[in-house]
Scaffold this active site. Structure first.
Site, short mmCIF file in Angstrom:
data_model
loop_
_atom_site.label_atom_id
_atom_site.label_comp_id
_atom_site.label_asym_id
_atom_site.label_seq_id
_atom_site.Cartn_x
_atom_site.Cartn_y
_atom_site.Cartn_z
N ASP A 54 0.84 -1.20 0.00
CA ASP A 54 0.00 0.00 0.00
C ASP A 54 0.88 1.25 0.00
O ASP A 54 0.37 2.38 -0.09
CB ASP A 54 -1.00 -0.01 1.15
CG ASP A 54 -0.34 0.00 2.52
OD1 ASP A 54 0.90 -0.15 2.59
OD2 ASP A 54 -1.07 0.15 3.52
N SER A 55 2.21 1.06 0.03
CA SER A 55 3.12 2.18 -0.19
C SER A 55 2.95 2.74 -1.59
O SER A 55 3.50 3.81 -1.90
CB SER A 55 4.58 1.76 0.04
OG SER A 55 4.88 0.58 -0.69
N ASP A 93 -1.06 -6.08 -0.52
CA ASP A 93 -1.44 -5.45 0.75
C ASP A 93 -2.95 -5.18 0.81
O ASP A 93 -3.53 -4.68 -0.16
CB ASP A 93 -0.74 -4.10 0.87
CG ASP A 93 0.29 -4.07 1.97
OD1 ASP A 93 0.25 -4.92 2.87
OD2 ASP A 93 1.16 -3.17 1.91
N LYS A 123 -1.15 -9.39 2.55
CA LYS A 123 -0.50 -8.92 3.78
C LYS A 123 -1.45 -7.97 4.48
O LYS A 123 -2.15 -7.20 3.81
CB LYS A 123 0.82 -8.22 3.46
CG LYS A 123 1.51 -7.62 4.69
CD LYS A 123 2.94 -7.21 4.42
CE LYS A 123 3.11 -5.85 3.83
NZ LYS A 123 2.49 -4.73 4.60
N GLU A 125 -1.67 -5.38 8.19
CA GLU A 125 -0.96 -4.82 9.34
C GLU A 125 -1.71 -5.10 10.64
O GLU A 125 -2.94 -5.03 10.66
CB GLU A 125 -0.82 -3.29 9.17
CG GLU A 125 0.07 -2.90 8.00
CD GLU A 125 0.23 -1.39 7.87
OE1 GLU A 125 -0.18 -0.63 8.78
OE2 GLU A 125 0.78 -0.97 6.83
N GLU A 191 8.68 -3.98 10.90
CA GLU A 191 9.06 -2.67 10.38
C GLU A 191 9.53 -1.76 11.51
O GLU A 191 8.84 -1.60 12.53
CB GLU A 191 7.89 -2.01 9.63
CG GLU A 191 8.28 -0.65 9.06
CD GLU A 191 7.35 -0.10 7.99
OE1 GLU A 191 6.41 -0.82 7.58
OE2 GLU A 191 7.57 1.04 7.55
O1 KIV Z 1 3.50 -1.16 1.67
C1 KIV Z 1 4.69 -1.44 1.83
O2 KIV Z 1 5.58 -1.05 1.06
C2 KIV Z 1 5.06 -2.25 2.99
C3 KIV Z 1 6.52 -2.46 3.24
C4 KIV Z 1 7.04 -1.29 3.96
C5 KIV Z 1 6.78 -3.73 3.93
O3 KIV Z 1 4.23 -2.67 3.70
#
Ligand code: KIV
Length: 274
Positions: A54-55, A93, A123, A125, A191
């Protein structure tokens, strides 16, 4: 045929491969990617795990935080990456707001990333509070990578980008990582975690840990690709190592193109149909 460690054998990476790497003590790389070109290049380079993070909120859409990105924005990015990556395990994500409401919402969003994005895993969080969500998604047949320590979607609650696991908070990070493993995750991102806490977690967990700003002791290491390759022009966190200057290379290419057009040097005869 002989292979070098930099170019592992060409096969689809699956979760048991990552588990085997943990057991053999071999460290492995993971990169974020959000588009067909970088995904193909990283796949060819032998990066075993690609994360459509989600970055993308920052790296693709230019937001200040990861909070605004939506599932509708994530799905086409995931689909572009899975179209391109022939060997890597592609993890997608779950964006903020697409799983926190209920376990049912988490399963529904994870299903979309698998069905529409063709991801191989998702993934999400969160530690102890999200164990039921992880279990529900895993029970739906979807592999889950956890993410504990500093969790960017919670940056306002955490008071900004802060290293987790220092002092009194170390037990909390360790408990979160155990909860994620017990809930059925196949790996967990740590992280911005103090390195000795990351070392403890990596030693205690059966599943692989993947560090970002968590020191050298984790099983895998992940970086945001635009940071790693120097494409973004802003400040990068101190834990990032820049392996290229893509911003500089693109600036030089665009400047040369503009100069050639203005001087009528482009297009040349070889670029022209007669
Ligand atoms: O979204 C992302 O890039 C991440 C990484 C920082 C692991 O979750």
């Amino acid at each position: 045929m002989e292979t070098t460690p930099e170019r592992p054998p060409r096969r689809r990476i699956r979760i048991p491969h990552l588990q085997a790497l943990k057991e053999s003590g071999e460290a492995w790389p993971m990169l974020t990617t959000y588009d067909v070109h970088s995904a193909g290049i990283f796949d060819d380079a032998g990066i075993p795990v690609l994360l459509v993070g989600d970055s993308a909120a920052n790296s693709v859409f230019g937001h200040e935080t990861t909070i605004p990105i939506t599932i509708e924005e994530m799905v086409p990015l995931v689909r572009a990456v899975t179209r391109s990556a022939k060997h890597a395990l592609v993890v997608a994500d779950l964006p903020f707001g697409s799983y926190q409401v209920s376990v049912e919402q988490a399963v529904g969003t994870a299903v979309r990333l698998m069905k529409e994005g063709r991801a191989h895993a998702v993934k999400l969080e969160g530690g102890r509070a999200f164990a039921p969500h992880i279990t529900a998604v895993v029970n739906a047949g979807i592999p889950v990578m956890g993410h504990v320590g500093f969790t960017p979607q919670s940056e306002h609650r955490l008071g900004g980008y802060r290293v987790q696991g220092r002092g009194d908070t170390s037990t909390s990070v360790v408990a979160d990582a155990h909860a994620v493993e017990d809930a059925g995750a196949f790996a967990v991102v740590l992280e911005m975690v103090a390195d000795q806490v990351a070392k403890t977690v990596t030693g205690e967990l059966r599943i692989p840990t993947v560090g970002i700003g968590a020191g050298p002791h984790t099983d895998g290491q992940v970086l945001v690709w635009t940071d790693m390759a120097g494409l973004g022009r802003g400040r990068v966190p101190s834990f990032v190592k820049r392996y290229a200057d893509l911003a500089g290379a693109l600036d030089a290419a665009a400047t040369s193109f503009a100069r050639d057009v203005r001087a009528r040097r482009f297009p040349g005869a070889e670029h022209t149909f007669t």
